[in-house]
Design a protein around this motif. Sequence first.
Motif, short mmCIF file in Angstrom:
data_model
loop_
_atom_site.label_atom_id
_atom_site.label_comp_id
_atom_site.label_asym_id
_atom_site.label_seq_id
_atom_site.Cartn_x
_atom_site.Cartn_y
_atom_site.Cartn_z
N SER A 53 9.58 6.91 -1.30
CA SER A 53 9.40 7.07 -2.74
C SER A 53 8.34 8.14 -2.97
CB SER A 53 8.95 5.74 -3.37
OG SER A 53 8.55 5.93 -4.71
N ARG A 54 8.72 9.20 -3.65
CA ARG A 54 7.77 10.30 -3.88
C ARG A 54 6.55 9.83 -4.67
NH1 ARG A 54 11.81 15.39 -5.44
NH2 ARG A 54 12.88 15.48 -3.41
N GLY A 55 6.75 8.83 -5.51
CA GLY A 55 5.65 8.35 -6.31
C GLY A 55 4.61 7.57 -5.54
N ARG A 56 4.94 7.15 -4.32
CA ARG A 56 4.01 6.34 -3.53
C ARG A 56 3.09 7.17 -2.64
NH1 ARG A 56 5.34 0.92 -2.60
NH2 ARG A 56 3.52 0.94 -1.23
N GLY A 57 3.36 8.45 -2.50
CA GLY A 57 2.54 9.27 -1.63
C GLY A 57 2.78 8.97 -0.16
N LYS A 58 1.87 9.43 0.70
CA LYS A 58 2.05 9.28 2.14
C LYS A 58 1.54 7.96 2.67
CE LYS A 58 1.92 14.24 3.18
NZ LYS A 58 1.25 15.30 3.96
N GLY A 59 0.67 7.28 1.94
CA GLY A 59 0.12 6.02 2.41
C GLY A 59 -0.95 6.24 3.46
N PRO A 60 -1.55 5.14 3.95
CA PRO A 60 -2.66 5.26 4.91
C PRO A 60 -2.19 5.79 6.26
CG PRO A 60 -2.01 2.98 4.63
CD PRO A 60 -1.28 3.75 3.59
N ARG A 61 -3.15 6.38 6.98
CA ARG A 61 -2.87 6.85 8.33
C ARG A 61 -2.85 5.67 9.29
NH1 ARG A 61 -2.81 11.86 10.03
NH2 ARG A 61 -3.91 12.60 8.16
N LEU A 62 -1.95 5.70 10.24
CA LEU A 62 -1.84 4.62 11.22
C LEU A 62 -2.84 4.85 12.35
CD1 LEU A 62 2.06 4.33 11.46
CD2 LEU A 62 0.50 3.29 9.80
N VAL A 63 -3.69 3.87 12.57
CA VAL A 63 -4.74 3.95 13.59
C VAL A 63 -4.69 2.68 14.44
CG1 VAL A 63 -6.22 5.41 12.15
CG2 VAL A 63 -6.46 2.90 12.06
N PRO A 64 -5.29 2.71 15.64
CA PRO A 64 -5.33 1.49 16.45
C PRO A 64 -5.95 0.33 15.66
CG PRO A 64 -5.94 3.37 17.79
CD PRO A 64 -5.83 3.88 16.37
N GLY A 65 -5.33 -0.84 15.78
CA GLY A 65 -5.76 -2.01 15.02
C GLY A 65 -4.98 -2.24 13.75
N PHE A 66 -4.09 -1.29 13.41
CA PHE A 66 -3.23 -1.39 12.23
C PHE A 66 -2.06 -2.31 12.57
CE2 PHE A 66 -0.75 -0.15 8.66
CZ PHE A 66 -1.50 0.67 7.83
N CYS A 67 -1.83 -3.34 11.76
CA CYS A 67 -0.74 -4.29 12.02
C CYS A 67 0.19 -4.35 10.82
CB CYS A 67 -1.30 -5.68 12.31
SG CYS A 67 -2.28 -5.77 13.82
N LEU A 68 1.48 -4.30 11.09
CA LEU A 68 2.50 -4.32 10.04
C LEU A 68 3.61 -5.30 10.38
CD1 LEU A 68 3.26 -0.56 9.20
CD2 LEU A 68 2.32 -2.26 7.62
N ALA A 69 4.18 -5.91 9.35
CA ALA A 69 5.45 -6.60 9.46
C ALA A 69 6.50 -5.65 8.89
CB ALA A 69 5.44 -7.91 8.70
N ILE A 70 7.36 -5.15 9.76
CA ILE A 70 8.40 -4.20 9.36
C ILE A 70 9.69 -4.98 9.16
CG2 ILE A 70 9.76 -2.21 10.11
CD1 ILE A 70 7.29 -1.23 11.63
N GLU A 71 10.26 -4.93 7.94
CA GLU A 71 11.42 -5.79 7.66
C GLU A 71 12.43 -5.16 6.71
OE1 GLU A 71 10.63 -9.44 5.52
OE2 GLU A 71 8.60 -8.81 5.05
N PRO A 72 13.34 -4.37 7.24
CA PRO A 72 14.42 -3.84 6.39
C PRO A 72 15.39 -4.94 5.96
CG PRO A 72 14.79 -3.25 8.68
CD PRO A 72 13.43 -3.86 8.62
N MET A 73 15.86 -4.81 4.74
CA MET A 73 16.90 -5.67 4.17
C MET A 73 17.98 -4.75 3.63
SD MET A 73 14.14 -8.08 2.31
CE MET A 73 12.82 -6.93 2.74
#
Length: 278
Positions: free
Chosen positions: A193-213
């Motif tokens: 989404s162009r309106g959301r920008g690039k978001g934070p940079r991924l660095v060690p210690g970064f944890c995500l739940a990735i879940e496509p629907m």
Amino acid sequence: MVEIKTPGQIAKMREAGLVVAAIHAATAQAAVPGATTRDLDQVARKVLAEHGAKPNFLGYGGFPATICTSVNDVVVHGIPDDETVLKDGDIISVDAGAIVDGWHGDAAYTAFVGSGHSPELVELSRVTEESMWAGIAAMRGGNRLVDVSRAIESYIRRQPKPGGGKYGIIEDYGGHGIGTAMHMDPHLLNYVSRGRGKGPRLVPGFCLAIEPMVSLGTPKTEVMPDEWTVVTLDRTWSSHWEHSIALTEEGPLVLTAVDGGRAKLAELGVTAAPDPLA
């Protein structure tokens, strides 16, 4: 604020993730024709008790069950009950979580109930799962959050849909940060989404739940009167896959995969981080 974890905290999240993996294995075995979605919920409760872990779904915002069981056109947040009896040919998404010493794990998978599923449904689940792994492979130092979104969307958009048309990438729900809470910043869109920008940079210690629907039709959804169950607006069937991942100094670690994601990431040319519990 994004919560950055230490190696010791990631090890605790790995413990929680392995409990989630055990729930997945047990519920997948129990997802047979004639079983109710409450039967699957009871299986999940038993696994949590056996591991001394706590459920993170039960009571969350008032949610009344241990897992989410989303059948056919239900995208997410389906409530287990005695009335929903699995039938031959159904598909079901089981979304499960666990808490170990205050640290959370969260993951989902799509299962085929019985047999006789159309190639269209088989391909829907495959595309959704593979798009998740494309997102996981993009979780590397130097990338930003949008790179994960782009990897997911790009994979889905490249896949031909049997019978023509396009897959619907669900717009109203996405991935999220995870750690001392199940849902944390940042929110992860499964498209750019162009309106959301690039978001934070991924660095060690970064944890995500990735879940496509992903649905066979519309990307639009609506919430049913129970205020939880989310269905596709056009009632086409959908698939949901999710893993929790930690980015470490040595690469991504898939916290909710039994092997830490090693085998699948190797297929994608990515080396998974060593398992801190091995």
